[in-house]
Write a protein that holds these residues in place. Structure first.
Motif, PDB file in Angstrom:
ATOM      1  N   HIS A 195     -10.180  55.975  38.532  1.00  0.00           N
ATOM      2  CA  HIS A 195      -9.847  54.794  39.335  1.00  0.00           C
ATOM      3  C   HIS A 195      -9.821  53.532  38.486  1.00  0.00           C
ATOM      4  O   HIS A 195     -10.531  53.423  37.478  1.00  0.00           O
ATOM      5  CB  HIS A 195     -10.840  54.619  40.489  1.00  0.00           C
ATOM      6  CG  HIS A 195     -10.689  55.635  41.572  1.00  0.00           C
ATOM      7  ND1 HIS A 195     -11.125  56.932  41.432  1.00  0.00           N
ATOM      8  CD2 HIS A 195     -10.126  55.555  42.821  1.00  0.00           C
ATOM      9  CE1 HIS A 195     -10.852  57.612  42.535  1.00  0.00           C
ATOM     10  NE2 HIS A 195     -10.250  56.800  43.391  1.00  0.00           N
ATOM     11  N   ASP A 196      -9.004  52.593  38.913  1.00  0.00           N
ATOM     12  CA  ASP A 196      -8.905  51.293  38.259  1.00  0.00           C
ATOM     13  C   ASP A 196     -10.154  50.473  38.576  1.00  0.00           C
ATOM     14  O   ASP A 196     -10.485  50.284  39.755  1.00  0.00           O
ATOM     15  CB  ASP A 196      -7.644  50.575  38.764  1.00  0.00           C
ATOM     16  CG  ASP A 196      -7.582  49.132  38.325  1.00  0.00           C
ATOM     17  OD1 ASP A 196      -7.787  48.887  37.125  1.00  0.00           O
ATOM     18  OD2 ASP A 196      -7.360  48.252  39.180  1.00  0.00           O
ATOM     19  N   ASN A 244      -6.030  55.505  39.218  1.00  0.00           N
ATOM     20  CA  ASN A 244      -5.351  55.132  37.986  1.00  0.00           C
ATOM     21  C   ASN A 244      -4.295  56.183  37.641  1.00  0.00           C
ATOM     22  O   ASN A 244      -3.970  57.047  38.461  1.00  0.00           O
ATOM     23  CB  ASN A 244      -6.365  54.947  36.850  1.00  0.00           C
ATOM     24  CG  ASN A 244      -7.120  56.233  36.531  1.00  0.00           C
ATOM     25  OD1 ASN A 244      -6.766  57.322  36.990  1.00  0.00           O
ATOM     26  ND2 ASN A 244      -8.170  56.107  35.735  1.00  0.00           N
ATOM     27  N   ARG A 245      -3.769  56.089  36.425  1.00  0.00           N
ATOM     28  CA  ARG A 245      -2.673  56.987  36.037  1.00  0.00           C
ATOM     29  C   ARG A 245      -3.088  58.463  36.116  1.00  0.00           C
ATOM     30  O   ARG A 245      -2.311  59.315  36.531  1.00  0.00           O
ATOM     31  CB  ARG A 245      -2.204  56.642  34.627  1.00  0.00           C
ATOM     32  CG  ARG A 245      -0.941  57.373  34.195  1.00  0.00           C
ATOM     33  CD  ARG A 245      -0.604  57.027  32.760  1.00  0.00           C
ATOM     34  NE  ARG A 245      -0.285  55.622  32.608  1.00  0.00           N
ATOM     35  CZ  ARG A 245       0.938  55.109  32.732  1.00  0.00           C
ATOM     36  NH1 ARG A 245       1.952  55.913  33.014  1.00  0.00           N
ATOM     37  NH2 ARG A 245       1.154  53.819  32.569  1.00  0.00           N
ATOM     38  N   THR A 267      -9.353  47.028  40.969  1.00  0.00           N
ATOM     39  CA  THR A 267      -8.894  47.156  42.356  1.00  0.00           C
ATOM     40  C   THR A 267      -9.496  48.341  43.091  1.00  0.00           C
ATOM     41  O   THR A 267      -9.419  48.416  44.323  1.00  0.00           O
ATOM     42  CB  THR A 267      -7.362  47.297  42.389  1.00  0.00           C
ATOM     43  OG1 THR A 267      -6.998  48.508  41.701  1.00  0.00           O
ATOM     44  CG2 THR A 267      -6.684  46.113  41.716  1.00  0.00           C
ATOM     45  N   ARG A 283      -2.698  51.860  40.575  1.00  0.00           N
ATOM     46  CA  ARG A 283      -2.392  50.765  39.648  1.00  0.00           C
ATOM     47  C   ARG A 283      -2.344  51.333  38.245  1.00  0.00           C
ATOM     48  O   ARG A 283      -3.297  51.966  37.789  1.00  0.00           O
ATOM     49  CB  ARG A 283      -3.455  49.667  39.733  1.00  0.00           C
ATOM     50  CG  ARG A 283      -3.150  48.490  38.791  1.00  0.00           C
ATOM     51  CD  ARG A 283      -4.249  47.460  38.769  1.00  0.00           C
ATOM     52  NE  ARG A 283      -3.977  46.436  37.786  1.00  0.00           N
ATOM     53  CZ  ARG A 283      -4.886  45.853  37.021  1.00  0.00           C
ATOM     54  NH1 ARG A 283      -6.168  46.193  37.157  1.00  0.00           N
ATOM     55  NH2 ARG A 283      -4.558  44.940  36.142  1.00  0.00           N
ATOM     56  N   GLY A 310      -1.774  49.374  35.548  1.00  0.00           N
ATOM     57  CA  GLY A 310      -2.227  48.351  34.617  1.00  0.00           C
ATOM     58  C   GLY A 310      -1.371  47.117  34.787  1.00  0.00           C
ATOM     59  O   GLY A 310      -0.249  47.178  35.291  1.00  0.00           O
TER      60      GLY A 310
END
Length: 580
Positions: free
Chosen positions: A154-155, A162-163, A158, A229, A231
């Motif tokens: 996870h980012d 994540n990717r 936020t 997200r 990035g």
């Protein structure tokens, strides 16, 4: 349990006492254990509980009295779709040892994780009569593992996937879509003007904007969708198709609307927009990386088209970009090379049946590409600004050629010329028209300026000023493709117009579709009540012509009388005296 043989010379009483001591020691050990211990019957399907130790009561909150005689599944509280349960059920059926990590629920409803081990207990004949189960509370360990996994997937700003997690989710969604023969949209979303705000207001403002956008995206999407997200200000959305429903553009519009709402930072309101590119599974690829890359490419296409919109990936997107560059380069020399030409479509008066005017239609004949259709080059010319000099050439050429018809004895012929949005807003528009009329030596009333509804409705007040200036020149003004835009009567009566042109889409079905027939009749009645003339476009059959005449339509143009022809063809047609 099979009794062990007595040691030689050991009295029977002493052997019994030793076994009793051993059993008591075993019982005290089980009851003192920090781990929950359970003994169940081996008789299925219920495998009822026959014993629980104090640790079980402490950990679960259920007393022995509340547990005995029940199946252990009450600990799952209905959460019985866990993978670990499959292994435990199989071990019970096969009467063997097994283990799994399960999510259980205490009496007060709070969840906890336990690592369950089960083993069969046999009698003297080797028959499985019971199962003994030990439960190890691994909630704390599991929580640490989940926290580490969350950080890895996870980012941190936020809290969005994540990717890494994005790829995992996309793989799972593609597998489900393949099973159900449905599709997925991969949407690459980039915020417009984020860098400007981030650089101007600082990273604190940028972080606030990103977290707000993340919250809005999560709110507007459905539970089955994913927002991640990557990035910076880049997000990827996975939109899945549900049984009985199809993905549609409304969802993309809702996303854009949500992003476009004001964001408050330090008591001031700021507005962001977004550009989106969309790639569809399976049409645009079956590989996660390829789909994301193609959505990214489509997003850049949306940026190039002015931001604040979305574009769908197409297989020929790269080819189109090269085509656009080729058209752009070729257009820059098209006029000086004499590659542009005009064709004309006659306009006829329905009462007299005679040709009274003609509409000028731009064509481009390139030495290598041949005759280039307008839909291949007009938009490029509009975007690059080349439409202004090209439009000026159209005006001058049309005025000069209608003057040639006047000199040939057809003194009442007029010519209609379309204006693009760029031309209409150009500061030299009036001077350009005046120069074209002056050079050709024709009266302004023989030049008709055609505009679309959407063009003049973008800025009504500015449009009214420009139209009034054009009217002062003495030219005729018409709205082209009337009925397809969004003008209202309140504005229509403020425009100094002379002609309404009924769009060909209504004329095409005027004899077959009652709604289109009613629209055509209404437009004609409306125009006449406003003292405007009406020209019907796209007339192709005698039945259409008869209906238009019956309604009192003033003029027509279309293939029923003639396709667009070069200027020489118009002159020959006029000399022949041919009419309706």
């Amino acid at each position: 349990m099979t009794p062990e043989p007595e040691q030689p010379g050991m009295p029977q009483a002493e052997g019994n006492a030793a076994r009793l001591l051993e059993l008591r020691l075993l019982q005290r050990s089980v009851e003192a254990s920090a781990n929950a211990m359970v003994i169940t019957s081996a008789a299925g399907p219920d495998f009822v509980i026959e014993y629980v130790n104090p640790a079980f009561e402490r950990i679960t909150g259920f007393s022995a009295a509340e547990s005995l005689g029940r199946n252990c599944k009450f600990l799952q509280a209905g959460d019985d779709e866990q993978e670990g349960l499959v292994e435990i059920r199989r071990a019970l059926r096969e009467q063997r040892a097994g283990n799994a990590v399960l999510r259980n629920y205490r009496k007060d409803g709070t969840p906890f994780w336990n690592h369950l081990y089960i083993a069969p207990v046999t009698d003297a004949q080797g028959t499985v009569t019971h199962f003994v189960a030990s439960q190890y509370d691994v909630t704390e360990t599991r929580s640490v593992q989940e926290a580490l996994h969350h950080l890895a997937t996870h980012d941190p700003l936020t809290g969005l996937p994540n990717r890494t997690l994005l790829h995992d989710r996309l793989q799972r969604m593609m597998a489900a879509a393949q099973r159900h023969n449905s599709q997925i949209w991969v949407v690459f979303l980039d915020l417009d003007r984020f860098k400007f705000f981030n650089d101007s207001l600082g990273h604190k403002a940028g972080d606030t904007f990103l977290k707000t956008v993340a919250e809005r995206l999560q709110h507007v999407l459905r539970q089955t969708d994913t927002v991640a997200r990557l990035g910076g200000d880049e997000f990827v959305l996975l939109l899945s198709e549900q049984p009985g429903t199809r993905l549609n553009f409304v969802l993309l519009d809702r996303i854009a609307h949500a992003i476009g709402q004001g964001i408050t930072f330090e008591q001031k309101e700021f507005f962001l927009g977004c550009s989106m590119g969309v790639a569809a599974y399976p049409a645009d690829g079956v590989n996660a990386n390829a789909l994301i890359e193609r959505a990214d490419l489509a997003m850049f296409q949306a940026k190039e088209r002015g931001r604040g919109n979305y574009q769908f990936y197409t297989a020929d997107m790269n080819a189109r970009a090269l085509e656009r560059l080729r058209i752009d380069n070729a257009l820059r020399t098209a006029l000086e090379r004499g590659e542009m030409l005009l064709q004309y479509q006659p306009q006829l008066d329905l009462e007299s049946g005679r040709v009274v005017g003609m509409e000028a239609l731009l064509r481009w004949h390139h030495p290598d590409m041949g005759l280039v259709p307008p839909d291949r080059f007009i938009a490029v010319a509009e975007e690059t600004g080349l439409i202004v000099p090209i439009g000026d050439w159209v005006l001058r050429t049309a005025c000069r050629q209608v003057r040639a018809l006047h000199d040939a004895g057809f003194a009442q012929m007029r010519v209609a010329v379309n204006l693009s949005a760029r031309q209409f807003g150009h500061r030299e528009l009036l001077a350009s028209i005046e120069a074209a009329l002056s050079e050709a030596g024709i009266a302004p009333r023989f030049l008709e300026i055609e505009l679309t509804e959407s063009l003049i409705m973008k800025d009504v007040d500015q449009a009214i000023r420009i139209l009034n200036d054009l009217k002062c020149l003495g030219v005729t003004l018409s709205i082209d493709d009337f009925g397809t835009g969004y003008s209202s009567l309140a504005y229509l009566k403020r425009f100094p117009l002379d002609i309404l042109k009924i769009d060909r889409s209504f004329v095409a079905d005027v004899n077959a579709d009652p709604d289109d027939a009613a629209i055509v009749a209404s437009i004609i009645s409306l125009a006449h009540n406003l003292r405007l003339k009406v020209i019907a476009e796209g007339v192709e059959t005698g039945e259409q012509l008869a209906y238009l005449r019956q309604l009192g339509c003033d003029q027509m143009q279309g293939y029923y009388f003639s396709k667009p022809v070069a200027f020489d063809g118009i002159e020959l047609l006029m000399r022949s005296g041919r009419g309706l």
